[in-house]
Design a protein around this motif. Structure first.
Motif, PDB file in Angstrom:
ATOM      1  N   GLY A   1      -7.906  -4.562   3.211  1.00 29.71           N
ATOM      2  CA  GLY A   1      -6.957  -3.846   4.080  1.00 29.71           C
ATOM      3  C   GLY A   1      -7.181  -2.340   4.117  1.00 29.71           C
ATOM      4  N   ALA A   2      -6.523  -1.683   5.086  1.00 30.36           N
ATOM      5  CA  ALA A   2      -6.508  -0.217   5.151  1.00 30.36           C
ATOM      6  C   ALA A   2      -5.093   0.292   4.900  1.00 30.36           C
ATOM      7  CB  ALA A   2      -6.994   0.267   6.513  1.00 30.36           C
ATOM      8  N   SER A   3      -4.105  -0.347   5.552  1.00 36.63           N
ATOM      9  CA  SER A   3      -2.720   0.069   5.321  1.00 36.63           C
ATOM     10  C   SER A   3      -2.158  -0.810   4.211  1.00 36.63           C
ATOM     11  CB  SER A   3      -1.889  -0.012   6.605  1.00 36.63           C
ATOM     12  OG  SER A   3      -1.673  -1.332   7.005  1.00 36.63           O
ATOM     13  N   THR A   4      -2.682  -0.608   3.022  1.00 38.94           N
ATOM     14  CA  THR A   4      -2.355  -1.484   1.899  1.00 38.94           C
ATOM     15  C   THR A   4      -1.006  -1.140   1.283  1.00 38.94           C
ATOM     16  OG1 THR A   4      -3.659   0.011   0.560  1.00 38.94           O
ATOM     17  CG2 THR A   4      -4.738  -1.992   1.246  1.00 38.94           C
TER      18      THR A   4
ATOM     19  N   HIS B   1      -4.832   2.160  11.890  1.00 38.00           N
ATOM     20  CA  HIS B   1      -5.886   1.334  12.501  1.00 38.00           C
ATOM     21  C   HIS B   1      -6.454   1.943  13.776  1.00 38.00           C
ATOM     22  CE1 HIS B   1      -4.167  -2.497  10.399  1.00 38.00           C
ATOM     23  NE2 HIS B   1      -4.680  -1.630   9.561  1.00 38.00           N
TER      24      HIS B   1
ATOM     25  N   GLN C   1       2.016   0.486  13.910  1.00 37.19           N
ATOM     26  CA  GLN C   1       0.646   0.005  13.739  1.00 37.19           C
ATOM     27  C   GLN C   1       0.172  -1.052  14.739  1.00 37.19           C
ATOM     28  OE1 GLN C   1      -0.975  -0.618   9.600  1.00 37.19           O
ATOM     29  NE2 GLN C   1      -0.975  -2.725  10.278  1.00 37.19           N
ATOM     30  N   ASP C   2       1.000  -2.088  14.972  1.00 37.95           N
ATOM     31  CA  ASP C   2       0.552  -3.155  15.878  1.00 37.95           C
ATOM     32  C   ASP C   2       1.643  -3.508  16.882  1.00 37.95           C
ATOM     33  OD1 ASP C   2      -1.514  -3.606  13.919  1.00 37.95           O
ATOM     34  OD2 ASP C   2      -0.435  -5.311  13.084  1.00 37.95           O
TER      35      ASP C   2
ATOM     36  N   ASP D   1       4.338  -4.661  14.294  1.00 40.51           N
ATOM     37  CA  ASP D   1       4.165  -4.310  12.879  1.00 40.51           C
ATOM     38  C   ASP D   1       4.357  -2.806  12.786  1.00 40.51           C
ATOM     39  OD1 ASP D   1       3.596  -3.905  10.261  1.00 40.51           O
ATOM     40  OD2 ASP D   1       1.545  -4.696  10.312  1.00 40.51           O
TER      41      ASP D   1
ATOM     42  N   GLU E   1       7.760  -6.506  11.694  1.00 37.28           N
ATOM     43  CA  GLU E   1       7.169  -6.491  10.347  1.00 37.28           C
ATOM     44  C   GLU E   1       7.291  -5.095   9.747  1.00 37.28           C
ATOM     45  OE1 GLU E   1       3.215  -8.129  10.470  1.00 37.28           O
ATOM     46  OE2 GLU E   1       2.545  -6.900   8.786  1.00 37.28           O
TER      47      GLU E   1
ATOM     48  N   ASP F   1       5.621  -7.335   4.759  1.00 36.12           N
ATOM     49  CA  ASP F   1       4.182  -7.341   4.436  1.00 36.12           C
ATOM     50  C   ASP F   1       3.962  -6.448   3.210  1.00 36.12           C
ATOM     51  OD1 ASP F   1       1.431  -6.986   4.294  1.00 36.12           O
ATOM     52  OD2 ASP F   1       1.242  -5.922   6.188  1.00 36.12           O
TER      53      ASP F   1
ATOM     54  N   LEU G   1       4.913 -12.082   5.283  1.00 37.75           N
ATOM     55  CA  LEU G   1       3.524 -12.049   5.719  1.00 37.75           C
ATOM     56  C   LEU G   1       2.678 -12.468   4.518  1.00 37.75           C
ATOM     57  CD1 LEU G   1       2.283 -11.040   8.511  1.00 37.75           C
ATOM     58  CD2 LEU G   1       1.154  -9.335   7.110  1.00 37.75           C
TER      59      LEU G   1
ATOM     60  N   LYS H   1      -0.975 -12.633   2.869  1.00 40.26           N
ATOM     61  CA  LYS H   1      -2.372 -12.196   2.849  1.00 40.26           C
ATOM     62  C   LYS H   1      -2.956 -12.597   1.508  1.00 40.26           C
ATOM     63  CE  LYS H   1      -1.802  -7.992   5.686  1.00 40.26           C
ATOM     64  NZ  LYS H   1      -1.342  -6.589   5.590  1.00 40.26           N
TER      65      LYS H   1
ATOM     66  N   SER I   1      -1.861 -14.113   7.442  1.00 44.62           N
ATOM     67  CA  SER I   1      -2.453 -12.932   8.081  1.00 44.62           C
ATOM     68  C   SER I   1      -3.824 -12.542   7.548  1.00 44.62           C
ATOM     69  CB  SER I   1      -1.499 -11.745   7.909  1.00 44.62           C
ATOM     70  OG  SER I   1      -2.099 -10.553   8.380  1.00 44.62           O
TER      71      SER I   1
ATOM     72  N   ARG J   1      -6.762  -9.302   7.339  1.00 42.55           N
ATOM     73  CA  ARG J   1      -6.682  -7.876   7.015  1.00 42.55           C
ATOM     74  C   ARG J   1      -7.368  -7.087   8.130  1.00 42.55           C
ATOM     75  NH1 ARG J   1      -4.209  -6.851   1.944  1.00 42.55           N
ATOM     76  NH2 ARG J   1      -3.836  -4.930   3.106  1.00 42.55           N
ATOM     77  N   SER J   2      -7.182  -5.784   8.118  1.00 42.60           N
ATOM     78  CA  SER J   2      -7.860  -4.970   9.137  1.00 42.60           C
ATOM     79  C   SER J   2      -9.364  -4.895   8.871  1.00 42.60           C
ATOM     80  CB  SER J   2      -7.237  -3.576   9.194  1.00 42.60           C
ATOM     81  OG  SER J   2      -7.225  -2.992   7.909  1.00 42.60           O
TER      82      SER J   2
ATOM     83  N   LYS K   1      -1.656 -14.405  12.108  1.00 42.51           N
ATOM     84  CA  LYS K   1      -1.898 -13.069  12.659  1.00 42.51           C
ATOM     85  C   LYS K   1      -3.320 -12.663  12.273  1.00 42.51           C
ATOM     86  CE  LYS K   1      -0.190  -8.332  12.086  1.00 42.51           C
ATOM     87  NZ  LYS K   1       0.370  -7.447  11.054  1.00 42.51           N
TER      88      LYS K   1
HETATM   89  P1  PGA Z   1      -4.150  -3.929   6.663  1.00 39.89           P
HETATM   90  O1  PGA Z   1      -3.226  -4.144   7.929  1.00 39.89           O
HETATM   91  O2  PGA Z   1      -5.033  -5.100   6.541  1.00 39.89           O
HETATM   92  O3  PGA Z   1      -4.857  -2.648   6.980  1.00 39.89           O
HETATM   93  O4  PGA Z   1      -3.216  -3.793   5.492  1.00 39.89           O
HETATM   94  C1  PGA Z   1      -2.730  -5.381   8.359  1.00 39.89           C
HETATM   95  C2  PGA Z   1      -1.216  -5.359   8.422  1.00 39.89           C
HETATM   96  O5  PGA Z   1      -0.578  -4.365   8.065  1.00 39.89           O
HETATM   97  O6  PGA Z   1      -0.608  -6.368   8.791  1.00 39.89           O
END
Ligand code: PGA
Ligand code: ZN
Length: 427
Positions: free
Chosen positions: A39-42, A154, A162-163, A242, A285, A312, A335, A337, A364, A366-367, A388
């Motif tokens: 992920g990026a927005s962890t 993202h 974000q989404d 999201d 989310e 999430d 969510l 992951k 879900s 990840r980015s 997702k």
């Molecule tokens: P991430 O984003 O994989 O960068 O955490 C996905 C999300 O926030 O749902």
């Protein structure tokens, strides 16, 4: 069949960052691989993705230590054990790691092993992965949430949220639903281009990332696109957001820099409620910060009867956090992951816990993704009902969407219609 060998390789994810691939070989000679996303927005409470920290390689993001753990300590602990004993194997890895956040062996190493062994076992039995993973659970074909517009971390910080995603719940089959998403993605692009925004490609998850003037503009634009594409907003296609609010929250305040506005927790709740009145929003989310345990129950009380409220970063697929959320009526969906928690067994535990509480679950990606389609089989097997993956561009996304086309064609499972728009049982 028992585990004969485990090997790992440092490969690259969809952002060109290193990640882990694991190949498991069983005593019968059957072999299978799995790749781990990133992920990026962890969330702050995620299991730890072990990175080398060697600035000379990939800016410190190499994963050679995690790779070495797979063929070293983990193989030593799991060699000769039954490949079908997923719970036992995952428990053994957790014990071997010995930390609460999997930071010693790395959640990336552990998840790679967990998934590669499951895939090898399914292959050994000659059954599709989703059927093997389901065990005694009833498989359910998932409705996707498809990314159309991206912001936040993202898309270069264009807007804060974000989404903005589309949920095609009013279609007779998954194949038809997917076709509608391709059409909607194109119409969305046409509207953006007609308004003079510069389009230079797609964002991390394949959605469009124009520098809009406000977050609400994205919502209005997507609603308009649904209509222009010839679909009924709310009837055939609803919207999911999201917010990923943790990433623009500082000192108790949500900072909407693009709009030169700041909101507190109550202000955010009112903002989101207003949007649900004006747009066909069915799911929100991370509407509030990952540690706002006081705000979340207020959001749930305000909107939980009519909107799916998903945690999430808030829950990080962590059974302890989800249990606390259920007890405190803090949301009505989770969510899921896999790499936030690091093993298949714990992932299933979270989904089963949600179901038992009358909550929804969204499996879900990840980015940062790979060409592995494991997630599609997981979504079907777990009975989560929703998935997702990102948008319908970029092959790391299409690997999963296309795998779902295969599963729909082969399995005879029905595409569920109309059941994701409203949450009937609030948590
Ligand atoms: P991430 O984003 O994989 O960068 O955490 C996905 C999300 O926030 O749902
Ligand atoms: Zn999120």
């Amino acid at each position: 069949m028992t585990i004969a060998d485990l090997r790992a390789l440092e490969i690259l994810d969809s952002r060109g960052r290193p990640t882990v691939q694991v190949t498991a070989t069983l005593s019968s000679g059957v072999r299978a691989s799995a790749q781990v996303p990133s992920g990026a927005s962890t969330g702050r409470h995620e299991a730890v993705e072990l990175r080398d920290g060697d600035a000379e390689r990939f800016g410190g993001k190499g994963v050679q230590k995690a790779v070495a753990h797979v063929s070293g300590e983990i193989l030593e602990a799991l060699h000769g054990r039954a490949a079908e004993d997923q719970a036992g194997l995952d428990a053994a890895m957790i014990a071997l790691d010995g930390t609460p956040d999997k930071s010693r062996l790395g959640a990336n190493a552990m998840l790679g092993v967990s998934c590669a062994v499951a895939r090898a076992a399914s292959r050994g039995q000659g059954v599709p992965l989703w059927r093997y993973l389901a065990g005694t659970r009833e498989p359910v074909f998932p409705v996707p949430m498809v990314n159309m517009l991206s912001g936040g971390l993202h898309a270069g910080g264009n807007i804060e949220f974000q989404d903005f995603l589309a949920i095609p719940h009013g279609f007779p089959s998954y194949a038809r639903a997917l076709e509608s998403m391709v059409r909607l993605h194109g119409v969305t692009r046409d509207i953006i281009a007609a308004r003079g925004f510069v389009l230079t490609g797609v964002a991390d998850e394949g959605g469009w990332g124009p520098a809009l003037h406000s977050n609400e503009e994205a919502l209005a634009l997507l609603t308009e696109a649904i209509e222009k594409a010839g679909y009924e907003p709310g009837g055939q296609i609803s919207i999911a957001i999201d917010v990923a609010s943790t990433h623009f929250h500082r000192d108790g305040i949500y900072r909407l820099a693009t709009e030169s506005r700041s909101l507190d927790s109550a202000g955010m709740i009112e903002q989101l409620a207003g949007w649900c009145d004006r747009y066909p929003v069915a799911s929100i989310e991370d509407g509030l910060h990952e540690d706002d345990w006081e705000g979340w129950p207020l959001l749930q009380a305000r909107l939980g009867e009519r909107v799916q409220l998903v945690g999430d970063d808030f829950f990080t697929t962590n059974p302890e956090r989800v249990r606390r959320g259920i007890r405190g009526k803090a949301a009505n969906a989770v969510l899921v992951k896999m790499n936030q928690i690091g093993t298949l067994t714990e992932t299933f535990a979270v989904i089963d816990m949600a179901r038992q509480a009358g909550w929804k679950a969204v499996v879900s990606a990840r980015s940062g993704e790979t060409e592995d389609s494991f997630l599609a089989d997981l979504a079907v097997a777990s009975g989560a009902g929703q998935i997702k993956i990102g948008s319908i561009t970029r092959s790391e996304r299409l690997a999963k969407y296309n795998r779902l086309l295969e599963i729909e064609a082969d399995s005879g499972l029905a595409y569920p219609t109309g059941n994701t728009r409203r949450v009937t049982r609030a948590g």
